[in-house]
Design a protein around this motif. Structure first.
Motif, PDB file in Angstrom:
ATOM      1  N   THR A   1       0.843  -1.197   0.000  1.00  0.00           N
ATOM      2  CA  THR A   1       0.000   0.000   0.000  1.00  0.00           C
ATOM      3  C   THR A   1       0.884   1.256   0.000  1.00  0.00           C
ATOM      4  O   THR A   1       1.992   1.258   0.545  1.00  0.00           O
ATOM      5  N   HIS A   2       0.380   2.328  -0.622  1.00  0.00           N
ATOM      6  CA  HIS A   2       1.091   3.612  -0.709  1.00  0.00           C
ATOM      7  C   HIS A   2       2.477   3.446  -1.338  1.00  0.00           C
ATOM      8  O   HIS A   2       3.437   4.101  -0.919  1.00  0.00           O
ATOM      9  N   SER A   3       2.588   2.597  -2.324  1.00  0.00           N
ATOM     10  CA  SER A   3       3.890   2.354  -2.972  1.00  0.00           C
ATOM     11  C   SER A   3       3.731   2.328  -4.483  1.00  0.00           C
ATOM     12  O   SER A   3       4.256   1.440  -5.161  1.00  0.00           O
ATOM     13  N   SER A   4       3.010   3.298  -5.022  1.00  0.00           N
ATOM     14  CA  SER A   4       2.798   3.329  -6.466  1.00  0.00           C
ATOM     15  C   SER A   4       4.101   3.474  -7.240  1.00  0.00           C
ATOM     16  O   SER A   4       4.185   3.101  -8.410  1.00  0.00           O
ATOM     17  N   TRP A   5       5.155   4.020  -6.591  1.00  0.00           N
ATOM     18  CA  TRP A   5       6.469   4.151  -7.234  1.00  0.00           C
ATOM     19  C   TRP A   5       7.046   2.794  -7.626  1.00  0.00           C
ATOM     20  O   TRP A   5       7.967   2.708  -8.452  1.00  0.00           O
ATOM     21  N   LEU A   6       6.501   1.722  -7.050  1.00  0.00           N
ATOM     22  CA  LEU A   6       7.007   0.379  -7.343  1.00  0.00           C
ATOM     23  C   LEU A   6       6.365  -0.213  -8.591  1.00  0.00           C
ATOM     24  O   LEU A   6       6.783  -1.267  -9.060  1.00  0.00           O
ATOM     25  N   ASN A   7       5.340   0.463  -9.120  1.00  0.00           N
ATOM     26  CA  ASN A   7       4.621  -0.033 -10.294  1.00  0.00           C
ATOM     27  C   ASN A   7       5.081   0.748 -11.524  1.00  0.00           C
ATOM     28  O   ASN A   7       4.820   1.948 -11.644  1.00  0.00           O
ATOM     29  N   GLN A   8       5.772   0.089 -12.444  1.00  0.00           N
ATOM     30  CA  GLN A   8       6.404   0.789 -13.553  1.00  0.00           C
ATOM     31  C   GLN A   8       5.403   1.483 -14.468  1.00  0.00           C
ATOM     32  O   GLN A   8       5.737   2.494 -15.103  1.00  0.00           O
ATOM     33  N   VAL A   9       4.196   0.979 -14.577  1.00  0.00           N
ATOM     34  CA  VAL A   9       3.236   1.588 -15.487  1.00  0.00           C
ATOM     35  C   VAL A   9       2.884   3.010 -15.049  1.00  0.00           C
ATOM     36  O   VAL A   9       2.453   3.827 -15.879  1.00  0.00           O
ATOM     37  N   GLU A  10       3.091   3.327 -13.772  1.00  0.00           N
ATOM     38  CA  GLU A  10       2.826   4.694 -13.307  1.00  0.00           C
ATOM     39  C   GLU A  10       3.753   5.685 -14.013  1.00  0.00           C
ATOM     40  O   GLU A  10       3.357   6.816 -14.310  1.00  0.00           O
ATOM     41  N   GLY A  11       4.986   5.295 -14.270  1.00  0.00           N
ATOM     42  CA  GLY A  11       5.895   6.147 -15.017  1.00  0.00           C
ATOM     43  C   GLY A  11       5.414   6.378 -16.439  1.00  0.00           C
ATOM     44  O   GLY A  11       5.535   7.480 -16.993  1.00  0.00           O
ATOM     45  N   TRP A  12       4.846   5.330 -17.040  1.00  0.00           N
ATOM     46  CA  TRP A  12       4.311   5.467 -18.394  1.00  0.00           C
ATOM     47  C   TRP A  12       3.090   6.389 -18.406  1.00  0.00           C
ATOM     48  O   TRP A  12       2.908   7.180 -19.337  1.00  0.00           O
ATOM     49  N   PHE A  13       2.260   6.311 -17.384  1.00  0.00           N
ATOM     50  CA  PHE A  13       1.119   7.234 -17.276  1.00  0.00           C
ATOM     51  C   PHE A  13       1.598   8.678 -17.210  1.00  0.00           C
ATOM     52  O   PHE A  13       0.968   9.594 -17.769  1.00  0.00           O
TER      53      PHE A  13
END
Length: 361
Positions: free
Chosen positions: A289-301
């Protein structure tokens, strides 16, 4: 015939001095000029003359002679810069300390932070003096950052699981970073956008009209950088199952599919679980939880937002979705994967240091 020129100074190193000089050379944060001086001394200590050292290090002979003599006369202290000449300081250490203490421990009346002029008025110094002190000590009261520590009880296990997929993906499998960018608004400016011209930036009115929203479901292939994406008007478990079916059709048969996702309730809804039971090659990996930086697709968004959505103007949801599909096609024509370099141990150590610093404050 006797040798011309001044005789070189005899230079012998103690074991302790040699160790210090080698540390200067090897340490990545040493100043370049200090590294060069240390190398000159180390080469001279081998018995080489100034000309040979200058040739080996691509410097002038006077430079070699200067630092050889300085070291012989002052040892390690001779390699440091001499105090610069100039007018004496007019601001004492006690005044500098007072500025720093006031900045860190107090608030001005009627404001949430100090400005250079407010603190100058309070301290009796000039605002430029306050600014120089802040700069010297890395103080930036005008800036702030946000943070959110994860309280997930399985934080360590999930970090190791996800980072392991990034650094050592399983064989005969595809790893997809999955998430949704929900509530993307179709916005149209109420007045025409004035295009950029030489010497004139693009101009647009701050007022806009809303024409509905859409949600983009996306799956980033960690190995290739390609993205599987589709827009849906609603954001429910039903739409997520349809997106999973799209992934099923796009990924080659025979390959396992590892999905890295956040803990959104849609991803764990009963219809999704039933679909996964029927498709055994799909494996879920949830980030903490609260770790969206760990999901690479967030960078693509973020790239999608900066390149397409932020400056876009759309008269309808259909037009917005067409722009998103165009961006997807352009990206997939030449995809580039993100390069993950941090190990799980490095990430966990950094989080531990941050927690310790936070607790100490």
């Amino acid at each position: 015939m006797g040798r011309r020129g001044r005789p070189k100074s005899t230079l012998l190193l103690s074991d302790e001095e040699r160790e210090v000089l080698l540390r200067y050379v090897r340490r990545g944060k040493s100043a370049a000029r200090l590294v060069l001086r240390a190398r000159i001394v180390l080469e001279c200590a081998k018995g080489m003359d100034n000309q040979a050292v200058a040739r080996a290090l691509c410097v002038s002979m006077p430079t070699v002679g200067k630092w050889r003599s300085r070291f012989v006369a002052q040892r390690l202290d001779g390699l440091l810069d001499a105090p610069r000449v100039g007018a004496p300081r007019q601001i004492g250490d006690d005044q500098v300390e007072a500025i720093i203490t006031t900045t860190l421990n107090t608030m001005p009346r009627g404001a949430s932070r100090w400005s250079t002029r407010d603190l100058a008025k309070h301290s009796g110094l000039s605002h430029m003096t306050v600014a120089r002190i802040w700069h010297a000590f890395g103080l930036k009261p005008h800036r702030a950052e946000s943070f959110q520590l994860s309280t997930d009880p399985q934080f360590i296990e999930k970090v190791r699981d996800v980072v392991g997929l990034y650094l050592a993906p399983p064989t005969n499998a595809v790893v997809l970073s999955v998430d949704e960018k929900s509530q993307i608004q179709a916005l149209n400016r109420t007045q025409p956008i004035l295009p950029m011209r030489p010497g004139q930036l693009e101009r647009r009115t701050p007022e806009y009209e809303r024409h509905g929203t859409t949600s983009l479901f996306a799956a980033l292939d960690v190995a290739t950088g390609g993205v599987i994406g589709r827009c849906f008007r609603r954001h429910r478990a039903k739409e997520f199952v349809q997106f999973l079916q799209l992934i099923e059709e796009r990924v080659a048969p025979g390959l396992d599919v590892h999905l890295i996702m956040d803990n959104y309730s849609t991803h764990k809804a009963p219809p999704v679980m039933k679909w996964l039971i029927r498709h055994r090659r799909f494996h879920l990996h949830f980030i903490p939880t609260h770790s969206s930086w760990l999901n690479q697709v967030e960078g693509w968004f973020g790239i999608l937002t900066n390149k397409q959505l932020k400056r876009g103007s759309h008269h309808s949801v259909r037009e917005l979705e067409a722009a998103i599909r165009e961006f997807l096609d352009a990206h997939n024509d030449d995809p580039k994967p993100f390069k993950w370099v941090k190990t799980a141990d490095e990430i966990l150590a950094k989080v531990a240091r941050f927690c310790a610093e936070t607790a100490a404050r």
